[in-house]
Design an enzyme around this catalytic site. Structure first.
Site, PDB file in Angstrom:
ATOM      1  N   HIS A   1      10.721  11.915 125.185  1.00 54.42           N
ATOM      2  CA  HIS A   1       9.470  11.406 125.778  1.00 54.42           C
ATOM      3  C   HIS A   1       8.486  12.554 126.015  1.00 54.42           C
ATOM      4  O   HIS A   1       7.281  12.403 125.849  1.00 54.42           O
ATOM      5  CB  HIS A   1       9.743  10.754 127.136  1.00 54.42           C
TER       6      HIS A   1
ATOM      7  N   ARG B   1      19.585   5.567 126.425  1.00 50.23           N
ATOM      8  CA  ARG B   1      20.886   4.896 126.328  1.00 50.23           C
ATOM      9  C   ARG B   1      22.036   5.884 126.114  1.00 50.23           C
ATOM     10  O   ARG B   1      23.195   5.510 126.294  1.00 50.23           O
ATOM     11  CB  ARG B   1      20.865   3.843 125.222  1.00 50.23           C
TER      12      ARG B   1
END
Ligand code: PAF
Length: 284
Positions: free
Chosen positions: A37, A189
């Site tokens: 990110h 995840r």
């Protein structure tokens, strides 16, 4: 960096930045931020003068209620990461702020064809949820450019198609996948994996590379390559969902004549459903 929770505050801040002539870059996320990110934020601040990030765990895109419930929520750490990387504004709305009339009453955006197959098959309704929330966020922020990771290749294709079809007037920038040392694509995840599973998870990248090498060396039976790669993942303890070779721009099944290809994979390992992809360019 300021954090705002309402659409009114978000728009007031952006109006002020725009009045100063600033170019607005937007990075939508669901939080639990990692380096993957952060490079989106870096790219946004390279190309724009004012960077807006959002953190919203969008219930509309979860087809599994348990998956939604356990999705990591790490606001304080996320704010720290964003502050470190020159983000100007964080939008952190509640579900009621985003869907004030309830999720069932929400107008939805559906992007046909490109949403079908691959993750669209295994996660029914997922891409409608993504397209709906991203389209709402785009209308709220009205960015000059929006930044998404190439790891979610089908998602990026869905968003590009939606932006084109709806004539939204800004650039969608795809940012290359950030990887761990063993090649594992960074993802929120990955937190569901044990240390041992994380080591093993690098096998997805390895089999994708093997397929790419074989195609670059002239292999044309894409279906067979994918079957073999799935078998290999099974021997390493994965439950493969799909491995497919597609034309990279349309996401249609690749033919022998296509030169811009992408190999996409999804597989379950332990408690995590992992996705990854690699481009294969045969025009060189
Ligand atoms: O990729 C994500 O984190 C999400 O799907 C997105 C684009 C923020 C929409 O909720």
């Amino acid at each position: 960096m300021k954090t705002v929770e309402t659409i009114a505050e978000l728009q007031a801040e952006i109006r002020a930045a725009r009045a100063e002539g600033k170019r607005i870059g937007f990075v939508p996320t669901m939080g639990n931020l990692h380096e993957g990110h952060m490079i989106l934020v870096d790219q946004a601040s390279e190309e724009c003068d004012y960077v807006v990030a959002s953190i919203f765990i969008n219930p509309l895109q979860f087809n599994d209620i348990d998956d939604l419930g356990r999705y990591p929520r790490t606001l304080a750490a996320d704010q720290e990461h964003l502050r470190d990387r020159d983000c100007d504004l964080l939008f952190f709305p509640s579900v009621d702020e985003m869907y004030p009339h309830g999720q069932e009453a929400q107008t939805t955006v559906s992007v046909p064809v490109v949403s079908e197959g691959l993750c669209g098959d295994s996660r029914p309704g997922h891409f409608d949820g993504v397209a709906t929330v991203v389209s709402k966020l785009f209308h709220m922020v009205q960015p000059d450019a929006a930044f998404f990771g190439e790891k979610d290749f089908q998602q990026l294709a869905v968003i590009r198609k939606m932006v084109g079809d709806l004539n939204l007037p800004f650039d969608v920038v795809g940012v290359p996948t950030c990887r761990e040392e063993n090649g594992l694509a960074m993802s929120s995840r990955n937190n569901y994996l044990t240390a041992e599973e994380k080591d093993n998870a690098g096998n997805i990248y390895r089999v994708l590379n093997e397929i790419r090498n074989k195609i670059e060396n002239g292999a044309k039976d894409f279906a067979e390559l994918c079957v073999l790669a799935k078998q290999e993942l099974v021997t390493h303890g994965f439950q493969p969902d799909y491995i497919e070779v597609r034309e990279a721009n349309t996401l249609k099944p690749a033919t022998e004549d296509d030169t811009d290809l992408v190999v996409l994979a999804a597989a379950i390992l332990g408690k995590a459903r992992l996705i990854d992809n690699l481009r294969v360019n045969l025009s060189k």
